[in-house]
Design an enzyme around this catalytic site. Structure first.
Site, PDB file in Angstrom:
ATOM      1  N   HIS A   1      -1.079   4.500  11.597  1.00 15.89           N
ATOM      2  CA  HIS A   1      -2.400   5.047  11.274  1.00 15.89           C
ATOM      3  C   HIS A   1      -3.550   4.137  11.685  1.00 15.89           C
ATOM      4  O   HIS A   1      -4.705   4.538  11.618  1.00 15.89           O
ATOM      5  CB  HIS A   1      -2.522   5.293   9.766  1.00 15.89           C
ATOM      6  CG  HIS A   1      -2.759   4.041   8.978  1.00 15.89           C
ATOM      7  ND1 HIS A   1      -1.846   3.041   8.897  1.00 15.89           N
ATOM      8  CD2 HIS A   1      -3.836   3.622   8.262  1.00 15.89           C
ATOM      9  CE1 HIS A   1      -2.324   2.063   8.149  1.00 15.89           C
ATOM     10  NE2 HIS A   1      -3.525   2.381   7.763  1.00 15.89           N
TER      11      HIS A   1
HETATM   12  N1  UDP Z   1       2.147   5.307   1.699  1.00 21.32           N
HETATM   13  C1  UDP Z   1       2.371   6.407   0.880  1.00 21.32           C
HETATM   14  N2  UDP Z   1       2.636   7.614   1.463  1.00 21.32           N
HETATM   15  C2  UDP Z   1       2.681   7.789   2.811  1.00 21.32           C
HETATM   16  C3  UDP Z   1       2.449   6.654   3.639  1.00 21.32           C
HETATM   17  C4  UDP Z   1       2.169   5.444   3.041  1.00 21.32           C
HETATM   18  O1  UDP Z   1       2.364   6.287  -0.337  1.00 21.32           O
HETATM   19  O2  UDP Z   1       2.904   8.905   3.280  1.00 21.32           O
HETATM   20  C5  UDP Z   1       1.855   4.009   1.064  1.00 21.32           C
HETATM   21  C6  UDP Z   1       2.660   2.840   1.589  1.00 21.32           C
HETATM   22  O3  UDP Z   1       3.887   2.753   0.916  1.00 21.32           O
HETATM   23  C7  UDP Z   1       1.746   1.674   1.313  1.00 21.32           C
HETATM   24  C8  UDP Z   1       0.387   2.276   1.412  1.00 21.32           C
HETATM   25  O4  UDP Z   1       0.535   3.681   1.378  1.00 21.32           O
HETATM   26  O5  UDP Z   1       1.890   1.201  -0.003  1.00 21.32           O
HETATM   27  C9  UDP Z   1      -0.225   1.833   2.686  1.00 21.32           C
HETATM   28  O6  UDP Z   1      -1.354   2.514   2.941  1.00 21.32           O
HETATM   29  P1  UDP Z   1      -1.985   2.556   4.371  1.00 21.32           P
HETATM   30  O7  UDP Z   1      -0.874   2.450   5.354  1.00 21.32           O
HETATM   31  O8  UDP Z   1      -2.882   3.732   4.371  1.00 21.32           O
HETATM   32  O9  UDP Z   1      -2.921   1.287   4.403  1.00 21.32           O
HETATM   33  P2  UDP Z   1      -2.722  -0.266   4.621  1.00 21.32           P
HETATM   34  O10 UDP Z   1      -1.640  -0.782   3.766  1.00 21.32           O
HETATM   35  O11 UDP Z   1      -2.472  -0.473   6.066  1.00 21.32           O
HETATM   36  O12 UDP Z   1      -4.044  -0.823   4.213  1.00 21.32           O
END
Ligand code: UDP
Length: 358
Positions: A207
């Site tokens: 993403h």
């Molecule tokens: N996550 C979730 N459902 C999904 C995809 C990701 O709950 O379909 C969770 C994942 O386990 C992690 C968090 O969302 O804890 C990560 O969010 P994202 O990838 O949006 O952001 P980042 O961590 O890169 O800031």
């Protein structure tokens, strides 16, 4: 003590779920502001419902705008709320536009800022997240760092000379991952729904703007996923941003794409996968919490301790590099020798610190 907490994106809901609970247990009065940055059912609503996050006191409904417009509107609307609520602190998480807007609105009217997940650096200023976290750290009064590395980053930037408190609280994601995985074991049916068995599939997420906004990179990643999929099936809960780009660019794929899932299902998918391929920050750590190797689809990571100790492999978007990393770890046993993130006590440490020291 009254705290206004600003949340708006999926990772912030996950962190707030455990911190808000700890605040309640310590009688800290928290007012929740949801900026609306993530708003659709699978990226917002479901998190509040299944994780028991209190309903937000305010919802700003700001989404789908450019960085400047989004941050500007959040700044304006948050200021109005802060002038009305007059909290002792504003609390922000991580590195999104909601984080920066909340911190900036507060500091300009002399309300001290608490930053959870402070001190992380990718040293890549092209990432909007890197800009958000550096600026937020600099204007915060209490910096709760998730790791020793994060503390060291702040020290190397001269934060010892700044009038801010730096605390290694541990990582609130570990609290969330362990707590909600236990809940999920009795509530989630996602493996049955998707017909999956433990260690028989790979979980992927994509993403981050640096990948989605660059067609060559996106193609490089999807080519690798296609090839890996012939060996072990790949499951991809697809972020709306990536879904839009794939549609626009007409990129088709054989891998199994599903809608984004709630966090309970996500912990089950992560903890039962053979390995994780991701450009997400949070998921890199969750792979480690659940004893899974991770291939990171970025050139650098904030979670360097995982790479330095052989739990996580940086492969960027290069098809060959990703496949090489996959082949290298496919048959390797995951042996955990470290505890980098505080053992799941971060939210308790944060609430305790605030109650005892402020
Ligand atoms: N996550 C979730 N459902 C999904 C995809 C990701 O709950 O379909 C969770 C994942 O386990 C992690 C968090 O969302 O804890 C990560 O969010 P994202 O990838 O949006 O952001 P980042 O961590 O890169 O800031």
């Amino acid at each position: 003590m009254k705290i206004v907490t600003i949340i708006g994106a999926r990772p912030q809901f996950i962190k707030a779920a455990v911190v808000s609970k700890a605040f309640k247990e310590h009688n800290i009065n928290e007012v929740l502001v949801h900026t609306g940055q993530h708003f659709d059912q699978n990226m917002s609503q479901i998190f509040f419902e299944e994780m028991g996050i209190p309903a937000p006191n305010y919802n700003l409904h700001i989404h789908g705008l450019s960085h400047g417009a989004m941050t500007g509107q959040m700044l304006e609307k948050t200021e109005e709320i802060l002038l009305k609520e007059k909290p002792d602190f504003v609390l922000v998480y991580g590195d999104t536009n909601s984080t920066l807007a909340g911190a900036l609105a507060a500091v300009k009217i002399h309300i001290p800022v608490i930053h959870i997940e402070a001190g992380l650096r990718s040293y890549n200023m092209q990432m909007p997240e890197e800009v958000n976290r550096i600026l937020t750290d600099r204007i915060s009064s209490i910096l709760f760092c998730p790791t020793d590395t994060a503390v060291a980053n702040l020290q190397s930037e001269g934060y010892d000379k700044i009038n801010a408190k730096i605390v290694n609280s541990g990582d609130v994601m570990e609290d969330s991952a362990t707590f909600f995985n236990e809940v999920a074991k009795t509530r989630s049916n996602i493996l049955n729904q998707l017909g999956l068995k433990t260690n028989s599939y790979i979980l992927a997420t994509i993403h981050r703007a640096e990948n989605t906004d660059n067609p060559d990179k996106l193609l490089g990643i999807f080519n690798a996923l296609e090839k890996i999929n012939k060996d072990i099936p790949v499951i991809l809960p697809l972020h709306p941003r990536t879904a839009n780009i794939l549609k626009q660019k007409g990129i088709q794929t054989d891998i199994q794409i599903i809608e984004p899932v709630g966090y309970l299902d996500m912990t089950i998918l992560t903890s039962n996968a053979s390995m994780i391929l991701t450009d997400s920050g949070g998921l890199q750590k969750e792979a480690f919490f659940f004893n899974r190797f991770c291939i990171t689809l970025r050139e650098e990571t904030e979670w360097v301790e995982l790479v330095d100790n052989g739990y996580n492999f940086l492969a960027g978007s290069d098809t060959e590099k990703i496949i090489q990393a996959f082949q290298n770890i496919k048959n390797r046993e995951f042996i955990k020798k470290h505890n980098f993130y505080g053992g799941g006590k971060a939210s308790e440490n944060i609430a305790n610190y605030l109650v005892k020291n402020i």
